[in-house]
Scaffold this motif. Structure first.
Motif, PDB file in Angstrom:
ATOM      1  N   ASN A   1       0.800  -1.224   0.000  1.00  0.00           N
ATOM      2  CA  ASN A   1       0.000   0.000   0.000  1.00  0.00           C
ATOM      3  C   ASN A   1       0.834   1.276   0.000  1.00  0.00           C
TER       4      ASN A   1
ATOM      5  N   THR B   1      -0.512  -9.055   3.506  1.00  0.00           N
ATOM      6  CA  THR B   1      -1.170  -7.852   4.011  1.00  0.00           C
ATOM      7  C   THR B   1      -2.655  -7.918   3.721  1.00  0.00           C
ATOM      8  N   ASP B   2      -3.484  -7.579   4.701  1.00  0.00           N
ATOM      9  CA  ASP B   2      -4.930  -7.458   4.546  1.00  0.00           C
ATOM     10  C   ASP B   2      -5.344  -6.076   5.016  1.00  0.00           C
ATOM     11  N   ASN B   3      -6.252  -5.438   4.284  1.00  0.00           N
ATOM     12  CA  ASN B   3      -6.647  -4.091   4.679  1.00  0.00           C
ATOM     13  C   ASN B   3      -8.066  -3.758   4.250  1.00  0.00           C
TER      14      ASN B   3
ATOM     15  N   VAL C   1      -6.681   3.731   2.727  1.00  0.00           N
ATOM     16  CA  VAL C   1      -6.391   2.437   3.330  1.00  0.00           C
ATOM     17  C   VAL C   1      -6.637   2.648   4.821  1.00  0.00           C
TER      18      VAL C   1
ATOM     19  N   GLU D   1      -4.647  -1.591   8.008  1.00  0.00           N
ATOM     20  CA  GLU D   1      -4.054  -2.797   7.443  1.00  0.00           C
ATOM     21  C   GLU D   1      -3.364  -3.602   8.535  1.00  0.00           C
TER      22      GLU D   1
ATOM     23  N   TRP E   1      -0.462  -6.888   8.775  1.00  0.00           N
ATOM     24  CA  TRP E   1       0.533  -7.471   7.899  1.00  0.00           C
ATOM     25  C   TRP E   1       1.435  -8.431   8.657  1.00  0.00           C
TER      26      TRP E   1
ATOM     27  N   GLY F   1      -3.373   3.361   7.098  1.00  0.00           N
ATOM     28  CA  GLY F   1      -2.705   3.611   5.830  1.00  0.00           C
ATOM     29  C   GLY F   1      -2.918   5.033   5.348  1.00  0.00           C
TER      30      GLY F   1
ATOM     31  N   ARG G   1       5.966   0.486   5.836  1.00  0.00           N
ATOM     32  CA  ARG G   1       4.557   0.366   5.465  1.00  0.00           C
ATOM     33  C   ARG G   1       4.050   1.586   4.700  1.00  0.00           C
TER      34      ARG G   1
ATOM     35  N   THR H   1      -2.930  -8.862  -5.659  1.00  0.00           N
ATOM     36  CA  THR H   1      -3.946  -8.259  -4.796  1.00  0.00           C
ATOM     37  C   THR H   1      -5.334  -8.643  -5.264  1.00  0.00           C
TER      38      THR H   1
END
Length: 292
Positions: free
Chosen positions: A40, A72-74, A95, A98, A100, A121, A160, A278
């Protein structure tokens, strides 16, 4: 400058030759480049079609990024705000949060502190302005986009988000190939300029400049038929420093819109230094359309 008990930092100091390699500020050891940060950090917005989206809508989606030793999930939020019908629109993306997890090898290569954490983010926004409408003066649509990534994201020490803004300016062409009552086929092309501030250091993958500039590009096609929308594009940019700063990605979007609510799925396949993929799944709600 980060301050922790010395016992915590012994392993990091020895591994990265701190402070001799790049001075006493540990954040200066991070390579601010797409190939050395999370997915991101350098997110580039989707390729517009330059017909100007005259509907006010809000999208909320979940994103899952995998690859490059990084999971990574967001939560992703995007809004479209039309400002002048068929002329100007504003979009805002965020974002929101997130989580990670990286491998120890990726942590050490990026000179990160942690393997697993969560953080907010970046917020980004952009203006899309149409200059010429297809069929009036020119045989294609043409306009401009100005995109800004802000610095609302955190944890530069974990690679990040960046501590400085990113700017993108590009010109966008589009041409309608099929235009019927129930379907439309359009091709689009973008060429532009991207710039961001880096960390200057002599470490592997580092930079000998404080600013990196890149040529950006995008080539895509989109098809609309009744309640369905399908699009794909090949986009990326090529920085001049050469430290994994030339990502490219093949992106596809699919939307089904039976009413004001729409379900939208996207898949981005990463190429070159952007070697993670992604998947995005979410919903959009279309509030209204600008009439004038």
């Amino acid at each position: 400058m980060l301050c922790q008990a010395q016992s915590f930092w012994d392993w990091w100091d020895q591994l990265h030759n701190y402070p001799d390699a790049a001075g006493p500020n540990r954040r200066r050891y991070i390579n601010i480049s797409p190939g050395y940060m999370g997915p991101n950090a350098f997110a580039i917005p989707s390729l517009p079609n330059m017909t100007i989206d005259d509907e006010l809508w809000l999208q909320v989606a979940g994103q899952m990024h995998r690859g490059n030793g990084d999971e990574t999930d967001n939560l992703f939020v995007k809004a479209n705000i039309p400002l002048a019908k068929n002329k100007v629109s504003l979009y805002v993306t965020s974002v929101a949060y997130e989580t990670w997890h990286v491998t120890a090898e990726t942590r050490d290569e990026r000179r990160m502190i942690s393997i697993h954490e969560g953080n907010s983010g970046d917020l980004a926004y952009g203006f899309i302005v149409k200059a010429f409408e297809e069929g009036k003066l020119l045989p294609f649509n043409f306009g401009f986009r100005a995109h800004v990534k802000t610095t609302t994201g955190g944890q530069l020490e974990n690679a990040r988000s960046t501590d400085h803004s990113l700017y993108l300016w590009d010109g966008i062409f589009s041409k309608t190939l099929v235009n019927k009552e129930d379907q439309k086929l359009l091709v689009k092309l973008a060429v532009g300029f991207l710039t961001w501030q880096t960390n200057m250091n002599k470490l592997p993958g580092g930079s000998n400049q404080l600013q990196n500039d890149a040529i950006s590009y995008g080539l895509g096609i989109e098809y609309t038929r009744k309640k369905w929308y399908l699009a794909t594009d090949l986009s990326g940019f090529d920085g001049y420093i050469g430290n994994r700063d030339n990502p490219s990605f093949l992106r596809s979007q699919l939307e089904f819109r039976p009413s004001k609510f729409a379900v939208r799925a996207e898949y981005n396949y990463g190429l070159k230094s952007w070697d993670w993929n992604t998947a995005t799944l979410g919903v959009r709600y279309y509030f209204l359309e600008v009439k004038k």
